[in-house]
Enzyme design. Structure first.
Site, short mmCIF file in Angstrom:
data_model
loop_
_atom_site.label_atom_id
_atom_site.label_comp_id
_atom_site.label_asym_id
_atom_site.label_seq_id
_atom_site.Cartn_x
_atom_site.Cartn_y
_atom_site.Cartn_z
N ASN A 88 8.67 53.52 91.47
CA ASN A 88 8.73 54.78 92.19
C ASN A 88 9.90 54.85 93.19
O ASN A 88 10.39 55.93 93.48
CB ASN A 88 7.41 55.02 92.93
CG ASN A 88 7.45 56.23 93.84
OD1 ASN A 88 7.52 57.36 93.38
ND2 ASN A 88 7.44 55.98 95.15
N SER A 132 5.22 53.36 100.39
CA SER A 132 4.83 53.49 101.79
C SER A 132 4.68 54.92 102.28
O SER A 132 4.09 55.17 103.33
CB SER A 132 5.86 52.77 102.68
OG SER A 132 7.13 53.41 102.58
N ARG A 133 5.18 55.89 101.51
CA ARG A 133 5.08 57.28 101.94
C ARG A 133 5.24 58.21 100.74
O ARG A 133 5.59 57.78 99.64
CB ARG A 133 6.13 57.62 103.01
CG ARG A 133 7.57 57.47 102.56
CD ARG A 133 8.54 57.57 103.74
NE ARG A 133 9.93 57.44 103.32
CZ ARG A 133 10.74 58.44 103.05
NH1 ARG A 133 10.31 59.69 103.15
NH2 ARG A 133 12.00 58.23 102.68
N GLY A 139 8.35 51.51 96.51
CA GLY A 139 8.44 52.74 97.29
C GLY A 139 7.07 53.32 97.58
O GLY A 139 6.88 54.53 97.54
N SER A 196 12.19 62.20 86.96
CA SER A 196 12.36 63.52 87.58
C SER A 196 12.74 64.54 86.52
O SER A 196 13.35 64.20 85.50
CB SER A 196 13.46 63.46 88.65
OG SER A 196 13.81 64.75 89.10
N LYS A 249 17.89 59.07 86.61
CA LYS A 249 16.55 59.42 86.15
C LYS A 249 16.53 59.60 84.62
O LYS A 249 15.57 59.21 83.95
CB LYS A 249 16.07 60.69 86.85
CG LYS A 249 15.83 60.49 88.35
CD LYS A 249 14.86 59.36 88.63
CE LYS A 249 14.49 59.24 90.09
NZ LYS A 249 13.48 58.18 90.34
N ALA A 263 21.59 61.32 86.52
CA ALA A 263 21.99 60.31 85.54
C ALA A 263 21.06 59.11 85.58
O ALA A 263 20.69 58.56 84.53
CB ALA A 263 23.43 59.87 85.81
N TYR A 285 22.18 61.20 90.72
CA TYR A 285 20.72 61.07 90.75
C TYR A 285 20.12 61.41 89.38
O TYR A 285 19.29 60.67 88.84
CB TYR A 285 20.15 61.99 91.83
CG TYR A 285 18.64 61.98 91.93
CD1 TYR A 285 17.98 60.98 92.64
CD2 TYR A 285 17.88 62.98 91.33
CE1 TYR A 285 16.60 60.97 92.75
CE2 TYR A 285 16.49 62.98 91.42
CZ TYR A 285 15.85 61.97 92.14
OH TYR A 285 14.49 61.97 92.23
#
Length: 248
Positions: free
Chosen positions: A92, A19-20, A17, A145, A162, A160, A158
């Protein structure tokens, strides 16, 4: 002099991940530190393509879906051929969630778990196996997170995933016996597409209860990631929260 064998700084780092957003900021920070970096995401953005063109001997980028196990493995081998053996990994890549749990379909839950938990663990396993086969030591940094530690509506699946990555971090650190340092970095909310699910009202509430008075910025996370990859440290199996003390 101590006879403790240290884990050396990473020299070739793979960033998923990358690229941005935060991923791109991590890649840029590592380039500035002189590290060789490979980054992949579902699409190659102009920003990461420009970095690969500017630093052809230091940066390698590719369009790879994290959920495609064969493609990620092929990319790892490609990186090794171009930059050398990978001794650093930053997990990431992730997808967000924008629905209350009662309104989230089973397929959506499965996709979030697959992308944010299963796929990173599979990639980490593959990278570690190759690292160990070469007799290398290394570092792994999992970008998790604050959601893994605090509850937020609309982010059940989400959160769960992390929290799962934080737990996996602790177990991997013990399992690898100091040969590989494994840590998590858990940022607070960014002003980004992923945090938009909370709505401006809830984001404003988070800002008000944050002692530092602002949402987390990528530039506040990058130095910590870089430290965990490059500095002489005994930090291992930890989840380092970067949220301005909003979560305490």
């Amino acid at each position: 002099m101590s006879d403790v064998t240290l884990v050396p700084p990473s020299t070739v780092v793979l960033v998923s991940g990358g690229s941005r957003g935060l991923g791109l900021a991590i890649v840029t920070g590592l380039i500035d530190a002189g590290v060789k970096v490979a980054a992949f995401a579902r699409s190659v953005t102009p920003e990461i393509a420009a970095l690969a063109e500017k630093y052809p001997d230091q940066v390698h980028a590719g369009a790879v879906d994290l959920n495609d196990e064969k493609a990620t493995q092929a990319f790892v081998k490609e990186v090794e051929d171009k930059l050398g053996p990978i001794d650093g990994l930053v997990n990431n890549a992730a997808i967000g969630q924008d629905s209350l749990h009662v309104h989230t379909s089973a397929d959506q839950i499965a996709q979030i778990i697959q992308t944010n938990l299963t796929a990173p663990l599979v990639l980490t396993r593959y990278v570690l196996r190759r690292m160990m086969a070469k007799g290398l030591k290394g570092r792994v940094v999992n970008i998790t997170s604050i959601c893994g530690q605090r509850g937020f509506p609309g982010l059940v699946a989400y959160s769960a995933t992390k929290g799962g990555m934080d737990s996996a971090t602790r177990s991997m650190a013990r399992e690898l016996g100091g040969r590989v340092l494994v840590n998590s970095v858990a940022p607070g909310f960014f002003a980004s597409d992923m945090s938009a699910v909370l709505g401006q009202t809830q984001l404003d509430q988070i800002v008000r209860r944050t002692p530092t008075g602002h949402l987390t910025e990528p530039d506040e996370v990058v130095p910590v990631v870089r430290m965990l990859l490059l500095e002489n440290t005994n930090i291992n199996g930890q989840a380092i929260v970067i949220d301005g003390a909003a979560g305490i």
